[in-house]
Design an enzyme around this catalytic site. Structure first.
Site, PDB file in Angstrom:
ATOM      1  N   CYS A  12      65.623 -48.820  -4.863  1.00 52.73           N
ATOM      2  CA  CYS A  12      65.521 -50.293  -4.904  1.00 52.73           C
ATOM      3  C   CYS A  12      66.012 -50.757  -6.278  1.00 52.73           C
ATOM      4  CB  CYS A  12      64.082 -50.744  -4.663  1.00 52.73           C
ATOM      5  SG  CYS A  12      63.459 -50.178  -3.066  1.00 52.73           S
ATOM      6  N   CYS A  68      55.408 -50.565 -11.137  1.00 53.96           N
ATOM      7  CA  CYS A  68      55.565 -49.111 -11.136  1.00 53.96           C
ATOM      8  C   CYS A  68      56.689 -48.616 -12.031  1.00 53.96           C
ATOM      9  CB  CYS A  68      55.768 -48.600  -9.721  1.00 53.96           C
ATOM     10  SG  CYS A  68      56.517 -49.758  -8.593  1.00 53.96           S
ATOM     11  N   CYS A 109      61.481 -41.776  -7.645  1.00 50.92           N
ATOM     12  CA  CYS A 109      61.599 -42.279  -6.273  1.00 50.92           C
ATOM     13  C   CYS A 109      63.056 -42.180  -5.855  1.00 50.92           C
ATOM     14  CB  CYS A 109      61.133 -43.734  -6.200  1.00 50.92           C
ATOM     15  SG  CYS A 109      61.108 -44.381  -4.517  1.00 50.92           S
ATOM     16  N   CYS A 133      45.801 -48.343  -7.812  1.00 59.95           N
ATOM     17  CA  CYS A 133      47.179 -48.217  -7.342  1.00 59.95           C
ATOM     18  C   CYS A 133      47.647 -46.823  -7.751  1.00 59.95           C
ATOM     19  CB  CYS A 133      48.008 -49.302  -8.004  1.00 59.95           C
ATOM     20  SG  CYS A 133      49.742 -49.214  -7.586  1.00 59.95           S
ATOM     21  N   ASN A 176      58.694 -58.754 -11.811  1.00 56.38           N
ATOM     22  CA  ASN A 176      58.162 -58.344 -13.106  1.00 56.38           C
ATOM     23  C   ASN A 176      59.319 -57.664 -13.862  1.00 56.38           C
ATOM     24  OD1 ASN A 176      56.496 -57.537 -15.143  1.00 56.38           O
ATOM     25  ND2 ASN A 176      55.085 -56.397 -13.843  1.00 56.38           N
ATOM     26  N   GLU A 218      52.306 -42.721 -13.004  1.00 50.18           N
ATOM     27  CA  GLU A 218      51.420 -43.791 -13.453  1.00 50.18           C
ATOM     28  C   GLU A 218      50.435 -44.158 -12.352  1.00 50.18           C
ATOM     29  OE1 GLU A 218      53.903 -47.062 -14.581  1.00 50.18           O
ATOM     30  OE2 GLU A 218      55.205 -45.734 -15.738  1.00 50.18           O
ATOM     31  N   CYS A 250      63.654 -51.923  -9.314  1.00 51.15           N
ATOM     32  CA  CYS A 250      62.415 -51.184  -9.568  1.00 51.15           C
ATOM     33  C   CYS A 250      62.638 -50.100 -10.625  1.00 51.15           C
ATOM     34  CB  CYS A 250      61.940 -50.548  -8.258  1.00 51.15           C
ATOM     35  SG  CYS A 250      60.487 -49.507  -8.448  1.00 51.15           S
ATOM     36  N   GLU A 294      57.786 -43.098  -2.835  1.00 48.89           N
ATOM     37  CA  GLU A 294      57.741 -43.619  -1.475  1.00 48.89           C
ATOM     38  C   GLU A 294      56.716 -42.771  -0.698  1.00 48.89           C
ATOM     39  OE1 GLU A 294      58.682 -46.105   0.528  1.00 48.89           O
ATOM     40  OE2 GLU A 294      57.701 -44.936   2.071  1.00 48.89           O
TER      41      GLU A 294
HETATM   42  N1  SAH Z   1      57.951 -47.198  -2.228  1.00 47.64           N
HETATM   43  C1  SAH Z   1      56.910 -48.048  -1.769  1.00 47.64           C
HETATM   44  C2  SAH Z   1      55.716 -48.174  -2.710  1.00 47.64           C
HETATM   45  C3  SAH Z   1      55.966 -48.270  -4.178  1.00 47.64           C
HETATM   46  S1  SAH Z   1      56.592 -49.803  -4.816  1.00 47.64           S
HETATM   47  C4  SAH Z   1      57.448 -49.408  -1.405  1.00 47.64           C
HETATM   48  O1  SAH Z   1      58.644 -49.624  -1.543  1.00 47.64           O
HETATM   49  O2  SAH Z   1      56.696 -50.237  -0.913  1.00 47.64           O
HETATM   50  C5  SAH Z   1      55.283 -50.941  -4.592  1.00 47.64           C
HETATM   51  C6  SAH Z   1      55.760 -52.396  -4.563  1.00 47.64           C
HETATM   52  O3  SAH Z   1      56.136 -52.837  -5.898  1.00 47.64           O
HETATM   53  C7  SAH Z   1      56.991 -52.589  -3.697  1.00 47.64           C
HETATM   54  O4  SAH Z   1      56.863 -53.734  -2.891  1.00 47.64           O
HETATM   55  C8  SAH Z   1      58.067 -52.755  -4.736  1.00 47.64           C
HETATM   56  O5  SAH Z   1      59.181 -53.394  -4.221  1.00 47.64           O
HETATM   57  C9  SAH Z   1      57.348 -53.534  -5.820  1.00 47.64           C
HETATM   58  N2  SAH Z   1      58.040 -53.561  -7.107  1.00 47.64           N
HETATM   59  C10 SAH Z   1      58.791 -52.590  -7.647  1.00 47.64           C
HETATM   60  N3  SAH Z   1      59.292 -52.978  -8.843  1.00 47.64           N
HETATM   61  C11 SAH Z   1      58.852 -54.226  -9.055  1.00 47.64           C
HETATM   62  C12 SAH Z   1      59.045 -55.172 -10.117  1.00 47.64           C
HETATM   63  N4  SAH Z   1      59.767 -54.878 -11.179  1.00 47.64           N
HETATM   64  N5  SAH Z   1      58.449 -56.389 -10.006  1.00 47.64           N
HETATM   65  C13 SAH Z   1      57.683 -56.677  -8.929  1.00 47.64           C
HETATM   66  N6  SAH Z   1      57.462 -55.824  -7.912  1.00 47.64           N
HETATM   67  C14 SAH Z   1      58.047 -54.621  -7.953  1.00 47.64           C
END
Ligand code: SAH
Length: 372
Positions: A134, A353, A130, A123, A310, A110, A137, A180
């Protein structure tokens, strides 16, 4: 009510012959120049080709009208410019477009275009899925399939640029899509080198942000490039106990090593650091955590970007109440932390994402929510 609209996929058949051709966007400007000079063409053709693709937005060599016809044919026989297809486009009333991009091997990623005043930010994804895990996510629920190629990263930028009228240009890039970026650093840097090249997208590295879960050796490598990209570190917790639950890769790294690497990046690049903190109701939004964050960040030259969660279908997390967001904010502001509370634009189109890909049913549903 203004509901987001989903466009049908554009009719854009990919020529099966293209599969045997080399993906032009995987080459650096120097490699393209070498390819041209080996075949007896002048060096400056390389800049012309990049200009046609990135600034004039053409998709075919045949449209590059200032190249000799024989060269256009030679390029056509050897290279393909686009290997991906925009599978679905979701447009939100706030000016956000999200694309689901289909890769040649059937994978999907995406990317998003955000319009904000005169800003045209994108973005971009760096991996299919990934591996960081996390727990809140959507991107990492099924793990990682593979790294994107440099050309696939660039194509997302081009597909998004193509959504703009001719007189508008992309102004900012954030590597905050799926994946990542520091786990695919060489290709990300290769793509960003073209993005910042005046003959490419011509976007200053000061307007390009790389977001990472915090991988210290790769942060150091990024610093060693000497290019002043912005670094955003996804912190999400002020201590190892909580961070290791939310960001499992932290178990092997530890928050101090992440903060030290970020400090070294600040020293070498001179760019103010951003820390991201996804606020999860009842998980990392207490007054204690706000106080701990103040202690960690007060003495650092950073911006703390707090993003209310989110929601992701199937995951047990909730967005905090307005009241607890306000209390969290007050503690940070009173503690002297430079903090910004951001409502994610495009949340109504699954702009966080990995969510569009999931909701289109392209990936497996987890048998149970990961952790937490
Ligand atoms: N892997 C990298 C970049 C991708 S995620 C990183 O961890 O920074 C980009 C950002 O979106 C990160 O800060 C991540 O924690 C956040 N993110 C992921 N899922 C989310 C969600 N459901 N709601 C809000 N932010 C989210």
């Amino acid at each position: 009510m203004n509901l987001p609209t989903i466009d049908p996929p554009p009719v854009q058949p990919i020529d099966p012959k293209n599969e045997e051709k080399e993906h032009l966007l995987n080459l650096s400007a120097d490699e393209l120049t070498a390819w041209l000079t080996e075949r007896g063409h002048p060096k400056f053709r390389s800049g012309q080709i990049l200009h046609w693709i990135f600034q004039r937005r053409v998709q075919q060599f045949s449209e590059m009208s200032d190249l000799p016809k024989a060269l256009r044919e030679e390029l056509e026989n050897h290279f393909t410019i686009y290997v991906t297809q925009s599978e679905a486009t979701v447009t939100s009333p706030d000016g956000t477009d999200k694309l689901l991009v289909r890769l040649p091997d059937g994978g999907e990623v995406e990317c998003v275009l955000l319009r904000d005043g005169s800003r045209r930010s994108i973005c971009v994804s760096s991996q299919v899925g990934c591996a960081m895990g996390c727990v809140f996510c959507a991107s990492g629920l099924d793990g990682v399939d593979r790294n994107l190629t440099k050309g696939e990263i660039l194509e997302q930028m081009l597909l998004l640029q193509d959504r703009l009228p001719e007189e508008e240009r992309l102004s900012h890039i954030v590597m905050m899509g799926m994946g990542e970026p520091l786990a695919n650093l060489d290709r990300v840097l290769g793509a960003l080198a073209v993005a910042k090249n005046p003959k490419g997208l011509g976007i200053s590295p000061r307007r390009i942000t790389i977001s990472t879960v915090g991988l210290p050796p790769a942060i150091d490598r990024l610093g060693d490039t000497g290019v002043p990209y912005n670094l955003a570190v996804s912190l999400h917790a002020p201590n190892d106990n909580l961070r290791s639950q939310l960001v499992p890769v932290n178990r092997k790294i530890g928050i101090d090593a992440v903060l030290n690497a970020a400090d070294r990046y600040f020293e070498s690049s001179g760019r103010r650091l951003t820390f991201e903190y996804v606020l999860l109701g009842g998980v990392n939004d207490s007054e204690d955590e706000a106080g701990e964050l103040v202690r960690i960040l007060r003495k650092r030259n950073v911006l703390l970007n707090v993003i209310p969660y989110n929601p992701v279908e199937g995951l047990p997390y909730v967005t905090p109440s307005k009241k607890s967001i306000a209390e969290f904010r007050k503690i940070l502001e009173q503690g002297g932390v430079n903090v910004q509370f951001r409502q994610r634009k495009g949340s109504e189109i699954d702009a966080a994402c990995g969510q569009l890909r999931r909701n289109r049913g392209q990936s497996k549903t987890p048998s149970s929510p990961a952790n937490g």
